[in-house]
Design an enzyme around this catalytic site. Sequence first.
Site, PDB file in Angstrom:
ATOM      1  N   GLY A 118      77.673  24.192  -1.114  1.00  0.00           N
ATOM      2  CA  GLY A 118      78.639  25.223  -0.751  1.00  0.00           C
ATOM      3  C   GLY A 118      79.277  25.135   0.613  1.00  0.00           C
ATOM      4  O   GLY A 118      80.231  25.865   0.905  1.00  0.00           O
ATOM      5  N   GLU A 149      72.227  20.662  -2.363  1.00  0.00           N
ATOM      6  CA  GLU A 149      73.148  20.073  -3.346  1.00  0.00           C
ATOM      7  C   GLU A 149      74.593  20.075  -2.869  1.00  0.00           C
ATOM      8  O   GLU A 149      75.461  20.707  -3.485  1.00  0.00           O
ATOM      9  CB  GLU A 149      73.082  20.877  -4.649  1.00  0.00           C
ATOM     10  N   GLY A 209      78.407  19.158  -2.426  1.00  0.00           N
ATOM     11  CA  GLY A 209      79.443  18.423  -3.151  1.00  0.00           C
ATOM     12  C   GLY A 209      80.611  18.170  -2.212  1.00  0.00           C
ATOM     13  O   GLY A 209      80.743  17.107  -1.600  1.00  0.00           O
ATOM     14  N   ARG A 251      94.199  21.964  -7.751  1.00  0.00           N
ATOM     15  CA  ARG A 251      93.696  23.037  -6.882  1.00  0.00           C
ATOM     16  C   ARG A 251      94.795  23.952  -6.294  1.00  0.00           C
ATOM     17  O   ARG A 251      94.600  25.160  -6.242  1.00  0.00           O
ATOM     18  CB  ARG A 251      92.805  22.460  -5.769  1.00  0.00           C
ATOM     19  N   TYR A 281      93.952  27.527  -7.466  1.00  0.00           N
ATOM     20  CA  TYR A 281      93.346  28.388  -6.431  1.00  0.00           C
ATOM     21  C   TYR A 281      94.303  28.706  -5.284  1.00  0.00           C
ATOM     22  O   TYR A 281      93.856  29.205  -4.249  1.00  0.00           O
ATOM     23  CB  TYR A 281      92.140  27.687  -5.786  1.00  0.00           C
ATOM     24  N   CYS A 314     105.363  19.340 -16.282  1.00  0.00           N
ATOM     25  CA  CYS A 314     106.286  20.335 -16.836  1.00  0.00           C
ATOM     26  C   CYS A 314     105.741  21.750 -16.699  1.00  0.00           C
ATOM     27  O   CYS A 314     105.408  22.403 -17.691  1.00  0.00           O
ATOM     28  CB  CYS A 314     106.589  20.000 -18.287  1.00  0.00           C
TER      29      CYS A 314
HETATM   30  N1  LLP Z   1      75.238  23.146  -6.829  1.00  0.00           N
HETATM   31  C1  LLP Z   1      75.692  23.906  -7.838  1.00  0.00           C
HETATM   32  C2  LLP Z   1      74.727  24.480  -8.767  1.00  0.00           C
HETATM   33  C3  LLP Z   1      77.069  24.129  -7.992  1.00  0.00           C
HETATM   34  O1  LLP Z   1      77.499  24.894  -8.988  1.00  0.00           O
HETATM   35  C4  LLP Z   1      77.965  23.542  -7.093  1.00  0.00           C
HETATM   36  C5  LLP Z   1      79.411  23.737  -7.231  1.00  0.00           C
HETATM   37  C6  LLP Z   1      77.456  22.744  -6.053  1.00  0.00           C
HETATM   38  C7  LLP Z   1      76.093  22.581  -5.946  1.00  0.00           C
HETATM   39  C8  LLP Z   1      78.336  22.074  -5.039  1.00  0.00           C
HETATM   40  O2  LLP Z   1      79.100  22.979  -4.312  1.00  0.00           O
HETATM   41  P1  LLP Z   1      79.990  22.467  -3.081  1.00  0.00           P
HETATM   42  O3  LLP Z   1      79.048  21.917  -2.039  1.00  0.00           O
HETATM   43  O4  LLP Z   1      80.911  21.420  -3.603  1.00  0.00           O
HETATM   44  O5  LLP Z   1      80.723  23.679  -2.637  1.00  0.00           O
HETATM   45  N2  LLP Z   1      86.279  23.537  -8.340  1.00  0.00           N
HETATM   46  C9  LLP Z   1      86.074  24.342  -7.153  1.00  0.00           C
HETATM   47  C10 LLP Z   1      84.646  24.252  -6.681  1.00  0.00           C
HETATM   48  C11 LLP Z   1      83.655  24.623  -7.741  1.00  0.00           C
HETATM   49  C12 LLP Z   1      82.232  24.460  -7.286  1.00  0.00           C
HETATM   50  C13 LLP Z   1      81.302  24.637  -8.432  1.00  0.00           C
HETATM   51  N3  LLP Z   1      79.934  24.469  -8.136  1.00  0.00           N
HETATM   52  C14 LLP Z   1      87.054  23.881  -6.091  1.00  0.00           C
HETATM   53  O6  LLP Z   1      87.847  22.975  -6.342  1.00  0.00           O
HETATM   54  O7  LLP Z   1      87.127  24.470  -5.013  1.00  0.00           O
END
Ligand code: LLP
Length: 454
Positions: free
Chosen positions: A266, A308, A310, A348, A352, A379
Amino acid sequence: MMMQATLEKNTVTPFENTLIVPAGYTVENGQSIVGGVPVADLIATYGTPLYVLDGQTIREAARAYKQTLETEYKAKTLVVYACKANLNVGLCKLMAQEGIGLDVVSAGELYTAMQANFPANNIVFNGNNKSVTELEMALDYGVERIIVDNFDEIGRLAAVAKRLGKVANILLRVAPGIECHTHEYIKTGQNDSKFGFPLHQVKKAIAEIVNLHAETLCLKGIHGHIGSQIFELKAYEGLVDIFLTLANEVRSEFGVTFKDLDLGGGLGIAYTPDDDPQPIEVLMKQLANTVQSKAEALNYPLPRIFVEPGRSLIARAGMTLYTVGGRKVVEGVTPFISVDGGMGDNIRPALYQAVYSAVVANKLTQANTETVRVVGKYCESGDVLLRAFDCPTLEPNDTLLVFGTGAYNHAMSSNYNRIGRPAMVLVENGKHGLLVERESLAYLAANDRIPAWF
Ligand code: LLP
């Protein structure tokens, strides 16, 4: 957009020394260079649109996570990359090289990891509706932890494990009742997330696991993920507090001690100069210290920490290169500039209202003269990449370089309008190579079939 001021002040190196550009991005003689490779060379070799990933940025972020956690925390840790952000076999190998694990959420993500011979003991499997096939794959491959999301899944996983003669090592996904907004956090008490057990159902779930499924399910701990693009680190302290309080109650009521604590991902990144993300090191240090002091206060044995990340591992490493096509000018509205990609490769902004920073890569030394709306070729009227882009006068064949596209771009891409996904290249130390091929026209029709009666 804030970038206007930056560009006007310094048109030669507009984004150097900010957190927006990849670590390996430099401007030399008016040319954008990334990972030691001129952007112009990448375009000549691969064409546009093109996703470019700077290996140095990913490796630096990976090391910041891993090393800070290992240094600050007195027990074991595991950093797993939430590969929903961006996944392919090459990236799996890069993560494995850095000692980073994977958080997968589907058969496809696990299969990709398997293609890279990714070590199973560094994989966790998340998701709120895993199929029987996915659970079988996870158990067969021997993933380290399956994160059980709901009551149905307890029964489903226990049945699969029994049939395969395996024991599943599980964490319970807990919705901690914390809602994160960009600069605040609110304890909601009740939680309406589709993910995980609400706090008040956790003990019922544990009773079910311990009493009914002790032979097939081994409960190792709990998991929580409070949101994405988070700048306010206090929310994580709240998560640790809630989780260790819960762990302590579970220990006295069930005699079960959690060995693992998965605190999700997150952490936010800077898409524009307005964004003020916290450094990875700061969050990891805070998590380690918070868990340690709370565990000590409760006399609770230090659990292994999983995180975790991302976006914060990969978003900043990514850039997308586009070629400018045409211009549409209508009196009284912001001019439209069309590029050769759009919402198919980056959903995005449309989904968003996400805002990105960009430069005109072949006109870095030119002053800004106009504000345009950069639109894609799909389109949809909503196919707008940059709503108000301050830039030098744009002409056909100019190169638009959009920063921060390493996460949730290719991963959320589509073939809308039967447009193939761009290629993705990795650049490192003056080398460049494909991670993902550009989708060909033949690829786009490859799964099409003609019904027998036609
Ligand atoms: N762990 C779990 C259980 C998750 O659901 C997620 C992201 C992460 C880790 C990683 O989160 P991060 O570090 O990337 O914030 N599509 C959206 C983001 C959706 C995130 C979903 N879950 C965007 O483009 O902003």
